[in-house]
Write a protein that holds these residues in place. Sequence first.
Motif, PDB file in Angstrom:
ATOM      1  N   VAL A  21       7.945 -15.542   8.748  1.00 58.95           N
ATOM      2  CA  VAL A  21       7.504 -14.731   9.876  1.00 58.95           C
ATOM      3  C   VAL A  21       8.384 -13.486  10.022  1.00 58.95           C
ATOM      4  O   VAL A  21       7.893 -12.375  10.248  1.00 58.95           O
ATOM      5  CB  VAL A  21       7.516 -15.565  11.176  1.00 58.95           C
ATOM      6  CG1 VAL A  21       7.276 -14.670  12.393  1.00 58.95           C
ATOM      7  CG2 VAL A  21       6.457 -16.662  11.117  1.00 58.95           C
ATOM      8  N   THR A  22       9.688 -13.676   9.877  1.00 52.94           N
ATOM      9  CA  THR A  22      10.611 -12.542   9.984  1.00 52.94           C
ATOM     10  C   THR A  22      10.333 -11.498   8.920  1.00 52.94           C
ATOM     11  O   THR A  22      10.304 -10.292   9.197  1.00 52.94           O
ATOM     12  CB  THR A  22      12.072 -13.023   9.859  1.00 52.94           C
ATOM     13  OG1 THR A  22      12.335 -13.991  10.876  1.00 52.94           O
ATOM     14  CG2 THR A  22      13.034 -11.856  10.003  1.00 52.94           C
ATOM     15  N   LEU A  23      10.132 -11.948   7.678  1.00 54.12           N
ATOM     16  CA  LEU A  23       9.823 -11.011   6.597  1.00 54.12           C
ATOM     17  C   LEU A  23       8.515 -10.271   6.858  1.00 54.12           C
ATOM     18  O   LEU A  23       8.402  -9.078   6.574  1.00 54.12           O
ATOM     19  CB  LEU A  23       9.751 -11.754   5.265  1.00 54.12           C
ATOM     20  CG  LEU A  23      11.082 -12.147   4.622  1.00 54.12           C
ATOM     21  CD1 LEU A  23      10.837 -13.008   3.399  1.00 54.12           C
ATOM     22  CD2 LEU A  23      11.883 -10.907   4.242  1.00 54.12           C
ATOM     23  N   ALA A  24       7.533 -10.974   7.394  1.00 61.58           N
ATOM     24  CA  ALA A  24       6.246 -10.337   7.685  1.00 61.58           C
ATOM     25  C   ALA A  24       6.405  -9.257   8.764  1.00 61.58           C
ATOM     26  O   ALA A  24       5.840  -8.161   8.651  1.00 61.58           O
ATOM     27  CB  ALA A  24       5.235 -11.390   8.129  1.00 61.58           C
ATOM     28  N   VAL A  25       7.187  -9.583   9.803  1.00 62.89           N
ATOM     29  CA  VAL A  25       7.425  -8.612  10.870  1.00 62.89           C
ATOM     30  C   VAL A  25       8.192  -7.401  10.342  1.00 62.89           C
ATOM     31  O   VAL A  25       7.841  -6.245  10.618  1.00 62.89           O
ATOM     32  CB  VAL A  25       8.187  -9.274  12.037  1.00 62.89           C
ATOM     33  CG1 VAL A  25       8.604  -8.215  13.067  1.00 62.89           C
ATOM     34  CG2 VAL A  25       7.327 -10.340  12.701  1.00 62.89           C
ATOM     35  N   LEU A  26       9.248  -7.656   9.560  1.00 62.51           N
ATOM     36  CA  LEU A  26      10.048  -6.562   9.015  1.00 62.51           C
ATOM     37  C   LEU A  26       9.235  -5.703   8.062  1.00 62.51           C
ATOM     38  O   LEU A  26       9.384  -4.470   8.033  1.00 62.51           O
ATOM     39  CB  LEU A  26      11.284  -7.117   8.290  1.00 62.51           C
ATOM     40  CG  LEU A  26      12.370  -7.724   9.173  1.00 62.51           C
ATOM     41  CD1 LEU A  26      13.470  -8.330   8.312  1.00 62.51           C
ATOM     42  CD2 LEU A  26      12.956  -6.680  10.107  1.00 62.51           C
ATOM     43  N   PHE A  27       8.362  -6.341   7.276  1.00 63.44           N
ATOM     44  CA  PHE A  27       7.524  -5.587   6.349  1.00 63.44           C
ATOM     45  C   PHE A  27       6.618  -4.617   7.104  1.00 63.44           C
ATOM     46  O   PHE A  27       6.364  -3.491   6.662  1.00 63.44           O
ATOM     47  CB  PHE A  27       6.679  -6.536   5.511  1.00 63.44           C
ATOM     48  CG  PHE A  27       5.788  -5.841   4.519  1.00 63.44           C
ATOM     49  CD1 PHE A  27       6.310  -5.318   3.349  1.00 63.44           C
ATOM     50  CD2 PHE A  27       4.436  -5.693   4.764  1.00 63.44           C
ATOM     51  CE1 PHE A  27       5.497  -4.665   2.433  1.00 63.44           C
ATOM     52  CE2 PHE A  27       3.609  -5.042   3.861  1.00 63.44           C
ATOM     53  CZ  PHE A  27       4.143  -4.531   2.693  1.00 63.44           C
ATOM     54  N   THR A  28       6.148  -5.057   8.272  1.00 59.75           N
ATOM     55  CA  THR A  28       5.262  -4.204   9.082  1.00 59.75           C
ATOM     56  C   THR A  28       6.037  -3.085   9.769  1.00 59.75           C
ATOM     57  O   THR A  28       5.632  -1.922   9.739  1.00 59.75           O
ATOM     58  CB  THR A  28       4.537  -5.054  10.139  1.00 59.75           C
ATOM     59  OG1 THR A  28       3.830  -6.109   9.487  1.00 59.75           O
ATOM     60  CG2 THR A  28       3.568  -4.206  10.929  1.00 59.75           C
ATOM     61  N   VAL A  29       7.167  -3.437  10.371  1.00 63.49           N
ATOM     62  CA  VAL A  29       7.931  -2.478  11.171  1.00 63.49           C
ATOM     63  C   VAL A  29       8.682  -1.476  10.298  1.00 63.49           C
ATOM     64  O   VAL A  29       8.684  -0.272  10.570  1.00 63.49           O
ATOM     65  CB  VAL A  29       8.915  -3.218  12.097  1.00 63.49           C
ATOM     66  CG1 VAL A  29       9.827  -2.229  12.816  1.00 63.49           C
ATOM     67  CG2 VAL A  29       8.150  -4.073  13.096  1.00 63.49           C
ATOM     68  N   CYS A  30       9.308  -1.969   9.230  1.00 61.94           N
ATOM     69  CA  CYS A  30      10.228  -1.130   8.454  1.00 61.94           C
ATOM     70  C   CYS A  30       9.542  -0.146   7.530  1.00 61.94           C
ATOM     71  O   CYS A  30      10.216   0.689   6.919  1.00 61.94           O
ATOM     72  CB  CYS A  30      11.173  -2.018   7.643  1.00 61.94           C
ATOM     73  SG  CYS A  30      12.338  -2.935   8.659  1.00 61.94           S
ATOM     74  N   GLN A  31       8.229  -0.223   7.397  1.00 66.10           N
ATOM     75  CA  GLN A  31       7.547   0.760   6.558  1.00 66.10           C
ATOM     76  C   GLN A  31       7.660   2.167   7.126  1.00 66.10           C
ATOM     77  O   GLN A  31       7.493   3.153   6.414  1.00 66.10           O
ATOM     78  CB  GLN A  31       6.072   0.381   6.400  1.00 66.10           C
ATOM     79  CG  GLN A  31       5.859  -0.863   5.551  1.00 66.10           C
ATOM     80  CD  GLN A  31       4.382  -1.112   5.283  1.00 66.10           C
ATOM     81  OE1 GLN A  31       3.700  -0.301   4.686  1.00 66.10           O
ATOM     82  NE2 GLN A  31       3.897  -2.250   5.730  1.00 66.10           N
TER      83      GLN A  31
ATOM     84  N   LEU B  65      10.484   3.178   8.741  1.00 68.59           N
ATOM     85  CA  LEU B  65      11.903   3.531   8.795  1.00 68.59           C
ATOM     86  C   LEU B  65      12.328   4.067   7.428  1.00 68.59           C
ATOM     87  O   LEU B  65      12.386   3.323   6.454  1.00 68.59           O
ATOM     88  CB  LEU B  65      12.744   2.308   9.167  1.00 68.59           C
ATOM     89  CG  LEU B  65      12.437   1.665  10.521  1.00 68.59           C
ATOM     90  CD1 LEU B  65      13.324   0.448  10.743  1.00 68.59           C
ATOM     91  CD2 LEU B  65      12.616   2.666  11.648  1.00 68.59           C
ATOM     92  N   PRO B  66      12.646   5.356   7.328  1.00 72.79           N
ATOM     93  CA  PRO B  66      12.850   5.987   6.016  1.00 72.79           C
ATOM     94  C   PRO B  66      13.936   5.359   5.152  1.00 72.79           C
ATOM     95  O   PRO B  66      13.848   5.410   3.929  1.00 72.79           O
ATOM     96  CB  PRO B  66      13.222   7.431   6.389  1.00 72.79           C
ATOM     97  CG  PRO B  66      12.608   7.651   7.716  1.00 72.79           C
ATOM     98  CD  PRO B  66      12.673   6.338   8.415  1.00 72.79           C
ATOM     99  N   TYR B  67      14.973   4.765   5.753  1.00 77.16           N
ATOM    100  CA  TYR B  67      16.068   4.237   4.944  1.00 77.16           C
ATOM    101  C   TYR B  67      16.018   2.723   4.801  1.00 77.16           C
ATOM    102  O   TYR B  67      16.965   2.120   4.312  1.00 77.16           O
ATOM    103  CB  TYR B  67      17.413   4.641   5.553  1.00 77.16           C
ATOM    104  CG  TYR B  67      17.604   6.132   5.572  1.00 77.16           C
ATOM    105  CD1 TYR B  67      17.846   6.836   4.396  1.00 77.16           C
ATOM    106  CD2 TYR B  67      17.531   6.849   6.760  1.00 77.16           C
ATOM    107  CE1 TYR B  67      18.007   8.208   4.404  1.00 77.16           C
ATOM    108  CE2 TYR B  67      17.691   8.220   6.779  1.00 77.16           C
ATOM    109  CZ  TYR B  67      17.931   8.891   5.597  1.00 77.16           C
ATOM    110  OH  TYR B  67      18.091  10.247   5.613  1.00 77.16           O
ATOM    111  N   SER B  68      14.924   2.102   5.199  1.00 73.48           N
ATOM    112  CA  SER B  68      14.813   0.647   5.087  1.00 73.48           C
ATOM    113  C   SER B  68      14.310   0.258   3.695  1.00 73.48           C
ATOM    114  O   SER B  68      13.777   1.081   2.949  1.00 73.48           O
ATOM    115  CB  SER B  68      13.855   0.101   6.152  1.00 73.48           C
ATOM    116  OG  SER B  68      12.528   0.500   5.876  1.00 73.48           O
ATOM    117  N   PHE B  69      14.474  -1.021   3.380  1.00 73.21           N
ATOM    118  CA  PHE B  69      14.071  -1.524   2.068  1.00 73.21           C
ATOM    119  C   PHE B  69      12.562  -1.468   1.886  1.00 73.21           C
ATOM    120  O   PHE B  69      12.064  -1.239   0.781  1.00 73.21           O
ATOM    121  CB  PHE B  69      14.564  -2.969   1.918  1.00 73.21           C
ATOM    122  CG  PHE B  69      14.245  -3.586   0.589  1.00 73.21           C
ATOM    123  CD1 PHE B  69      14.979  -3.273  -0.535  1.00 73.21           C
ATOM    124  CD2 PHE B  69      13.196  -4.486   0.465  1.00 73.21           C
ATOM    125  CE1 PHE B  69      14.682  -3.831  -1.777  1.00 73.21           C
ATOM    126  CE2 PHE B  69      12.891  -5.053  -0.764  1.00 73.21           C
ATOM    127  CZ  PHE B  69      13.639  -4.728  -1.881  1.00 73.21           C
TER     128      PHE B  69
END
Length: 457
Positions: A58-68, A70-74
């Motif tokens: 769930v955390t990875l799914a949320v981060l995948f959605t949010v961090c797209q 954020l220019p310096y995110s993975f």
Amino acid sequence: MEYLCNRKANIICYVLYYCRILFNLIQWLIIITFCCFAKQFTRSRLVSLIKILSVYIVTLAVLFTVCQKLPYSFFYRSYGSNEINFARIRSLNNQRRSKAREVLSELNPSGTRRMYLQNGKSDHLTYAIGVVTVARKNFIAEVGELEYLTQVMTQLHDVIAKHGATNYVFPFMCNVDLKPEDFYEALHLAQYFPNETKLYSSTYQEGSYKRTGKMEMEKQDYVFCLESALEYNPDYVILIEDDAYPKDNFLEVLEHLIETKLETNIRRGERTLNTVRWGWVKLMIPYSLTKYHRNWFFFCQWVALALLLSGIVWLAHCFYIECCSSTRQSANIIKTSSTSFCVLLLFTFIYFLLIIWIIGRAYYVQVRSFSPYLHALEPGTSCCTQAVLFQSSEVPSIVKYLRSIKCSRHFPLDFALDNYRIDNNIKQYLVSPNIFSHIGFYSSIRQSFNTNEAEFV
């Protein structure tokens, strides 16, 4: 149509790549869990493992959605075309240009220049700030005037004036263009600000520049600007490139760090003079080059932050167990759950390592930007030279060394400075977070532009 197909193919590749990462992560978590519970693996343990894996997914799914976004995110990916990204960058540049023109319109040209020249003769000059600049003629036909120099000089003046530092800070332009008489932006700004111009002999031609090499010319220009700044006898020399935009609090941060970290430090509760020899402080570095795996200090920060967060969760869990259990149950828990607590600490540590890596270091260090007193000095890196503060006493030996070597594509200026540091056993530092920002989407050295808005947004 071809662009859409390529875009869909790229998205599929990204999804498959992240699925592989997730699969490997789950595989390792299962191995670790079986190692920890090999002798006492029960159904309840299996349920706990499933819950932990669910939290990770769930955390990875949320981060995948949010961090797209954020220019310096993975997980950041720029799904727009180069034209769309370029339009965003130009819009930001035009906003700064408008602000710069407003500042210029309020200045008295001769009065401002005369004030700085008079203060430059002072015996108590703290900073001489040289802005190394060249014209970007090849790009004007495509996008029009960029006016980086105008933006930087007006921002410098604005910050210096608001800080009440016009009597001890001396900004000047260091014009190193091959044809300074054709650099109209610098000629116009020379009415407002002091200017040092590198003069070339009449026999110097474009062919000579090509034979010398871009990196060697950059080094020679840098030496000229260092020597020009040193003529004003400041305590510190700051050289910035004409696309390094100062932040509003850069002077306040510098004064705090110099007073508390460089000139003096606190030992055993007392302030003492700092006897460590240091050469320079880098005032900015592209955040794309500050990822955790690029430097041992950044890596230690990553591990330390994950340990801190996992320790907090572990202590909160222990407190919850202690408060919510009866005395007898608590005694049984202490006897039987030491392994569980260790596993909890391990899983939360890996969990926070993952989150911190994905979000990116650039966003964690920004927490310090809320106050000038939260900025820190970190061990410097070999990159880069967009904005550097030098100790004046070190400049003559730096200049002497740079004159003795030749820079090339494989041995640029920042590598040469790093070699000097190693040979002379001196320290270099990096201000964190950056107090200058990179606004130049067109490089005068490489004669090309970068449409990745991650560097400029």
